[in-house]
Scaffold this motif. Sequence first.
Motif: not given
Length: 689
Positions: A80, A87, A379-381, A384-385, A389, A391, A415
């Motif tokens: 994960r 990205p 990971g740009s939108e 987050g995690r 790892g 979501f 994830s």
Amino acid sequence: MTTPPPTPGSGAGPSDADHPPSDGAATGTADGAAGTTDERSAPSGRAAELMAAVRAVESGERAATDFFAAPAPPPRAARRAAPPVAPAAPHAAAPPEVPGEVHELLARAGAPAALAAPVVLALGPQAAEVLLEDPWQLLLVPGVRPEQADAFARALPGEERSPDSPARGRALAVWLLSRAARQGHTVLEVGMLAQQLAAFSVSEAEAAVYAAAEEGLLLAFAPEQAQTDEQAPADGTEAAEPAGDGAAAEPAGPVLVGLERWALAEESLAEGVQRLLTTFTPGTEGREEWEKAAASVSGPSARELIGAVAGAALVLHSGGESAKAEPAALASAAAALGLRVCVAAWSEEDRERLRVAATDGAGREDACTTVTVAGLLGGSEGPGRDEEGCFTVDLLIVTDAGLLGTETAAALVESLPEGARLVLSGDPQLLGSAGAGQVLGDLFAARICPQVVSRTPDPGPLGELVSSIGIGELPRVEAPDHEVVIVPVRDAGEAVHRSVQLVADSVPRAVGVPAEQTQVVTVGQEGGAGTKALNAALKQRLNPGTGAFDGFDAGDRVLHTPQPGRSVPATVLGADDAGLRLECFGQQVTVPRELLAETVRHGWAITAHQAAGRRWPAAVVVLPGDAGALLDRRWVYTAFGRGVRHVSVVQGLGPELDRIVAERPGAPRVTRLRSLLTAQRAEQQRAEQ
């Protein structure tokens, strides 16, 4: 279908005023591989030994380590922490440094110098040594075909360069499976792969397949074994009689072979789905709260979807464009209940539409996040995690889920935290993913979770047309506001001419949609009416220029492919020493000159695969007369559905188009996911008895 009234001075309507997947991917087939069994004799010798080993491992009789040593897979948390989708970066990656030995070797063999960077990307900095030892490893380089690899091998000194070289057979087997993956298949039947190898003059083709499996270049999967008395069926019916005299059960189907990449992705996806199903427990929200939430939305399908999600970890939802309002209503209702909700759309346009719909009426606007699938995994939108790892979500809703390839779907499911809910929503009639697999279709077929089929139709003449195509009919629809226009053409040249007229003149005048909001969709890149020919003509009319930046000018409409299988519409801003500067949905992206040929193409005309998941106010669908063999119902359904207000069909197929829609639904892809899921369900049911 109808056409608008003729314009003055004309005798017609307003026309007078997957880089697509290659090798026939428009139909989603692998040279007819789907559903085909090759009737050959059983393998013998070492091939038979290997097949016996495969069956022993998959039946549980022996462990894989008895035959092959393999490293243990990393723990789930480690996987994960490094999601397989990279990205999205504001600048494309720089090309690799090419050692001089690679340039020298390619020059000696007469290969183009432009091949050097792709060779190093595929084979690493020791590429020259690899190719000297086995020149057919050149087939691992994207775009290289067998005849080119053969010519390269003949140009190098050494023995074993003949068509019967064992190295050639192994490399071709891998290449054919890679081609099949580009066409959507995760595996092929051994007989079919051997048949395709034989077409490339490989003698003892089936033995070559098993030799490649023995060396670990591909994986073999034994068919499901016939049921024995120790394997009672899950539905409680009597088990089949065991084979007499202690004989082994006969295999229930053909042996399948595939590349490790797709095998691991399908197995990871199946395990992730099973983990979601077995670890789910309803949260603090109670049944009454969900019932109130369902009662608060309009439409029976939306209420049914909310009710299904209340008690399930995984829910499948199907429907057309109008049905996307139902996942949005679910997102709003779940956020109002206090769940952390994330809605992942395929395109940037859908993300914005869903953001408005999903947050309208939600208890807390920040409780519902809308993202693109690529942005979420990169990971740009998104939310987050966490430290494992995963979501940080309680409910993930994915729209246009039919476009999910196996790897992308596996990354999403892997994830998700334990106890989370997942809703996959899509239109099963559309063209499938650019990557290997048919995730949504396999999940529907496995019947392991609730399924909600939307009863919300797409409105108007366009909705009527597309819905009819979905059931195999191509009707003439009444279109009083010029929603549907048919423009007959005789040849490819006339198709290009009419398409330019439609985009530049007729559609803006008769429908009110400007050229920049009209998308041309055609069958492929090549040919007299392919994307190359259409883009050249459209550029000349809409943005003429000298192509000062490697064939591009400021203002050009382009398609940027930052990752294989993901294309993004963009506009050229200019160029500098760093490369070509593009604007993609308000963000600037710079593509190095060395990568332009692979990642940027003009985008006034694109293929249906590239258009899937996006819609425009108007679409012009080009069907040249020589394209019939590449089309099926899914292609037509997808292409005709790209226009929101208007679709013009430049039609060179005549009555053949009706036959394609009626008789050619589209071949299924060959995958293992459905059988993996059903086997897991049966094992779970046996364990619970």
